[in-house]
Design a protein around this motif. Structure first.
Motif, PDB file in Angstrom:
ATOM      1  N   GLY A   1      -2.437   4.101  -6.169  1.00 38.60           N
ATOM      2  CA  GLY A   1      -2.207   4.222  -4.743  1.00 38.60           C
ATOM      3  C   GLY A   1      -1.502   3.021  -4.143  1.00 38.60           C
ATOM      4  N   THR A   2      -0.790   2.253  -4.989  1.00 42.44           N
ATOM      5  CA  THR A   2      -0.031   1.106  -4.498  1.00 42.44           C
ATOM      6  C   THR A   2       1.423   1.233  -4.946  1.00 42.44           C
ATOM      7  N   VAL A   3       2.254   0.366  -4.403  1.00 42.83           N
ATOM      8  CA  VAL A   3       3.674   0.357  -4.718  1.00 42.83           C
ATOM      9  C   VAL A   3       4.054  -1.044  -5.170  1.00 42.83           C
ATOM     10  N   ALA A   4       4.757  -1.138  -6.303  1.00 44.75           N
ATOM     11  CA  ALA A   4       5.318  -2.403  -6.773  1.00 44.75           C
ATOM     12  C   ALA A   4       6.791  -2.435  -6.408  1.00 44.75           C
ATOM     13  N   ALA A   5       7.301  -3.604  -6.088  1.00 47.23           N
ATOM     14  CA  ALA A   5       8.698  -3.693  -5.684  1.00 47.23           C
ATOM     15  C   ALA A   5       9.259  -5.068  -6.025  1.00 47.23           C
ATOM     16  N   LEU A   6      10.572  -5.115  -6.066  1.00 48.01           N
ATOM     17  CA  LEU A   6      11.306  -6.371  -6.158  1.00 48.01           C
ATOM     18  C   LEU A   6      12.241  -6.448  -4.965  1.00 48.01           C
ATOM     19  N   GLY A   7      12.527  -7.658  -4.530  1.00 45.02           N
ATOM     20  CA  GLY A   7      13.449  -7.825  -3.423  1.00 45.02           C
ATOM     21  C   GLY A   7      13.882  -9.267  -3.282  1.00 45.02           C
ATOM     22  N   TYR A   8      15.012  -9.462  -2.639  1.00 43.93           N
ATOM     23  CA  TYR A   8      15.485 -10.812  -2.321  1.00 43.93           C
ATOM     24  C   TYR A   8      15.071 -11.146  -0.890  1.00 43.93           C
ATOM     25  N   VAL A   9      14.455 -12.315  -0.718  1.00 47.04           N
ATOM     26  CA  VAL A   9      14.046 -12.756   0.616  1.00 47.04           C
ATOM     27  C   VAL A   9      14.475 -14.202   0.822  1.00 47.04           C
ATOM     28  N   ARG A  10      14.489 -14.628   2.061  1.00 47.35           N
ATOM     29  CA  ARG A  10      14.791 -16.025   2.356  1.00 47.35           C
ATOM     30  C   ARG A  10      13.838 -16.936   1.605  1.00 47.35           C
ATOM     31  N   ALA A  11      14.319 -18.067   1.164  1.00 50.28           N
ATOM     32  CA  ALA A  11      13.509 -18.967   0.340  1.00 50.28           C
ATOM     33  C   ALA A  11      12.214 -19.359   1.034  1.00 50.28           C
TER      34      ALA A  11
ATOM     35  N   GLU B   1      14.642  -9.845  10.231  1.00 54.87           N
ATOM     36  CA  GLU B   1      14.981  -9.475   8.860  1.00 54.87           C
ATOM     37  C   GLU B   1      15.149 -10.729   8.001  1.00 54.87           C
ATOM     38  N   VAL B   2      14.431 -10.746   6.854  1.00 51.74           N
ATOM     39  CA  VAL B   2      14.496 -11.909   5.966  1.00 51.74           C
ATOM     40  C   VAL B   2      14.905 -11.516   4.555  1.00 51.74           C
ATOM     41  N   GLY B   3      15.162 -10.237   4.310  1.00 51.26           N
ATOM     42  CA  GLY B   3      15.566  -9.820   2.980  1.00 51.26           C
ATOM     43  C   GLY B   3      15.604  -8.309   2.851  1.00 51.26           C
ATOM     44  N   ARG B   4      15.787  -7.837   1.594  1.00 49.23           N
ATOM     45  CA  ARG B   4      15.842  -6.400   1.343  1.00 49.23           C
ATOM     46  C   ARG B   4      15.224  -6.073  -0.004  1.00 49.23           C
ATOM     47  N   LEU B   5      14.633  -4.878  -0.074  1.00 51.69           N
ATOM     48  CA  LEU B   5      14.098  -4.390  -1.328  1.00 51.69           C
ATOM     49  C   LEU B   5      15.247  -4.017  -2.263  1.00 51.69           C
ATOM     50  N   THR B   6      15.070  -4.287  -3.555  1.00 51.62           N
ATOM     51  CA  THR B   6      16.087  -3.911  -4.540  1.00 51.62           C
ATOM     52  C   THR B   6      15.592  -2.818  -5.478  1.00 51.62           C
ATOM     53  N   SER B   7      14.324  -2.868  -5.884  1.00 49.16           N
ATOM     54  CA  SER B   7      13.735  -1.862  -6.772  1.00 49.16           C
ATOM     55  C   SER B   7      12.329  -1.547  -6.283  1.00 49.16           C
ATOM     56  N   VAL B   8      11.944  -0.272  -6.371  1.00 46.91           N
ATOM     57  CA  VAL B   8      10.651   0.162  -5.845  1.00 46.91           C
ATOM     58  C   VAL B   8      10.024   1.160  -6.811  1.00 46.91           C
ATOM     59  N   ALA B   9       8.702   1.051  -7.025  1.00 45.10           N
ATOM     60  CA  ALA B   9       8.011   1.984  -7.923  1.00 45.10           C
ATOM     61  C   ALA B   9       6.587   2.230  -7.449  1.00 45.10           C
ATOM     62  N   ALA B  10       6.226   3.490  -7.297  1.00 52.69           N
ATOM     63  CA  ALA B  10       4.832   3.848  -7.036  1.00 52.69           C
ATOM     64  C   ALA B  10       4.049   3.668  -8.337  1.00 52.69           C
ATOM     65  N   VAL B  11       2.947   2.936  -8.273  1.00 54.36           N
ATOM     66  CA  VAL B  11       2.156   2.638  -9.462  1.00 54.36           C
ATOM     67  C   VAL B  11       1.208   3.806  -9.744  1.00 54.36           C
ATOM     68  N   PRO B  12       1.314   4.439 -10.911  1.00 55.23           N
ATOM     69  CA  PRO B  12       0.489   5.619 -11.203  1.00 55.23           C
ATOM     70  C   PRO B  12      -1.007   5.317 -11.146  1.00 55.23           C
ATOM     71  N   GLY B  13      -1.733   6.181 -10.452  1.00 58.99           N
ATOM     72  CA  GLY B  13      -3.184   6.093 -10.439  1.00 58.99           C
ATOM     73  C   GLY B  13      -3.776   4.994  -9.594  1.00 58.99           C
TER      74      GLY B  13
ATOM     75  N   SER C   1       0.859  -1.174   0.000  1.00 58.64           N
ATOM     76  CA  SER C   1       0.000   0.000   0.000  1.00 58.64           C
ATOM     77  C   SER C   1       0.897   1.226   0.000  1.00 58.64           C
ATOM     78  N   GLY C   2       0.377   2.304  -0.505  1.00 56.34           N
ATOM     79  CA  GLY C   2       1.177   3.515  -0.555  1.00 56.34           C
ATOM     80  C   GLY C   2       0.645   4.419  -1.637  1.00 56.34           C
ATOM     81  N   PRO C   3       1.353   5.477  -2.045  1.00 62.26           N
ATOM     82  CA  PRO C   3       2.612   5.934  -1.473  1.00 62.26           C
ATOM     83  C   PRO C   3       2.447   6.549  -0.081  1.00 62.26           C
ATOM     84  N   PRO C   4       3.544   6.897   0.596  1.00 55.63           N
ATOM     85  CA  PRO C   4       4.908   6.904   0.074  1.00 55.63           C
ATOM     86  C   PRO C   4       5.495   5.498  -0.077  1.00 55.63           C
ATOM     87  N   ALA C   5       6.496   5.412  -0.938  1.00 56.89           N
ATOM     88  CA  ALA C   5       7.154   4.134  -1.179  1.00 56.89           C
ATOM     89  C   ALA C   5       8.438   4.059  -0.361  1.00 56.89           C
TER      90      ALA C   5
END
Length: 333
Positions: free
Chosen positions: A300-310, A286-298, A269-273
């Motif tokens: 009110g959500t945020v898309a992201a990529l990240g590496y997490v524990r399997a 802590e199980v991982g970290r975000l690598t790329s983040v983008a607020a989705v236009p129009g 949910s968001g922004p802010p991202a």
């Protein structure tokens, strides 16, 4: 990395317009910052076979394949697509990665007859993306060219010039790349835009679409901190091809189920991202970290990529990015 999709006023309106255009039709994007190499010589395929993760030695004209150059430790140097449109062999590398890939190939060239030429100064690359991209490509270049398997190139003609067309990672439902001489590309782009109704889009919207689609990028998801299994590059890995640089480690990770992290798509949910690099937690750990983040236009959500524990990579797993809830999505097609 600055979260994609931030801004005010006209810039926000443009992003929303281009984002919707991709999800409803076609958008065009200049991808000439990607590396493009021509690899010649009678030993070229044999050498590349020994330097990358995929079985590429038998590539014939009209075929192509994704492959990963890996370090001796099995880590990602770059994800490339090898294209053989005819007797030529082209290597489509990551953004700004032409020199690094060329240097790596030359490092392992001893007695082999192999020549590497950087085509970045003479060629341009156009991305054709969106829900109706296949329909548009079929109308311009023919149904056969549009229906070619992923990574398998076709030689096409447009605006009285030759180009190479190849299906690529789908953004907003579909994706193609057109490779042509720089002098020819403006006329080609104009013809495609006129025929397909495709609007041009900038890097910020392309980044939103990339993250939303789960496509990894060099410098963010594809780094020497990660191996190809973690980045879910399974299609680019052959387990039967024999030895290559890093092969023993990559094979052992698979054989003994030792892949401890996975790249995942997340929705918040968001922004802010939250910023890229923000820790992802589960049950306060802590199980991982975000690598790329983008607020989705129009939206009110945020898309992201990240590496997490399997063990936390299953779709539906609920994580936290600071105070924000992040839900793991189904793996992108």
């Amino acid at each position: 990395m600055r979260p994609a999709g931030e801004g005010r006023g006209a810039a926000v309106d443009d992003r929303l317009e281009h984002y919707r255009a991709a999800h409803q039709g076609v958008v065009l994007a200049d991808l000439s910052s990607r590396g493009l190499l021509r690899i010649g010589g009678k030993d070229a395929l044999d050498l590349l076979h020994r330097l990358t993760t995929n079985d590429v030695k038998g590539l014939r004209p009209g075929q192509g394949a994704a492959a990963v150059f890996t370090t001796a430790k099995g880590r990602i140097l770059d994800l490339v697509v090898l294209l053989r449109p005819d007797d030529r062999l082209l290597c489509l590398a990551g953004e700004g990665r032409a020199k690094a890939v060329a240097t790596w190939i030359e490092r392992y060239t001893f007695r082999e007859e192999v020549e590497v030429e950087d085509l970045g100064a003479s060629h341009a690359i156009l991305g054709i993306y969106g829900t109706k991209s296949a329909e548009a490509v079929a109308s311009i270049f023919g149904a056969e060219a549009a229906a070619r398997p992923r990574h398998h190139p076709s030689i096409v003609r447009l605006a009285e010039a030759e180009a190479i067309l190849v299906r690529t990672d789908p953004l907003a439902g579909g994706g193609f790349l057109l490779v042509a001489g720089k002098a020819c590309m403006p006329a080609m782009r104009e013809r495609i835009a006129a025929a397909a109704g495709g609007a041009g889009t900038g890097e910020d919207v392309l980044e939103i679409l990339r993250i939303e689609a789960g496509v990894p990028k060099h410098g963010w998801e594809l780094t020497e901190e990660h191996n190809p299994w973690e980045a879910r590059l399974d299609e680019a890995i052959s387990l039967n091809k024999g030895c290559y640089v890093g092969q023993e480690i990559i094979a052992r990770l698979n054989t003994y189920n030792k892949v401890s992290k996975r790249l995942v798509r997340l929705r918040m949910s968001g922004p802010p991202a939250p910023a890229a690099g923000t820790a992802l937690t589960f049950g306060g750990e802590e199980v991982g970290r975000l690598t790329s983040v983008a607020a989705v236009p129009g939206e009110g959500t945020v898309a992201a990529l990240g590496y997490v524990r399997a063990e936390n990579a299953a779709p539906g797993c609920t994580l936290r990015a600071g105070a924000i809830t992040a839900v793991v999505q189904e793996e992108a097609p």
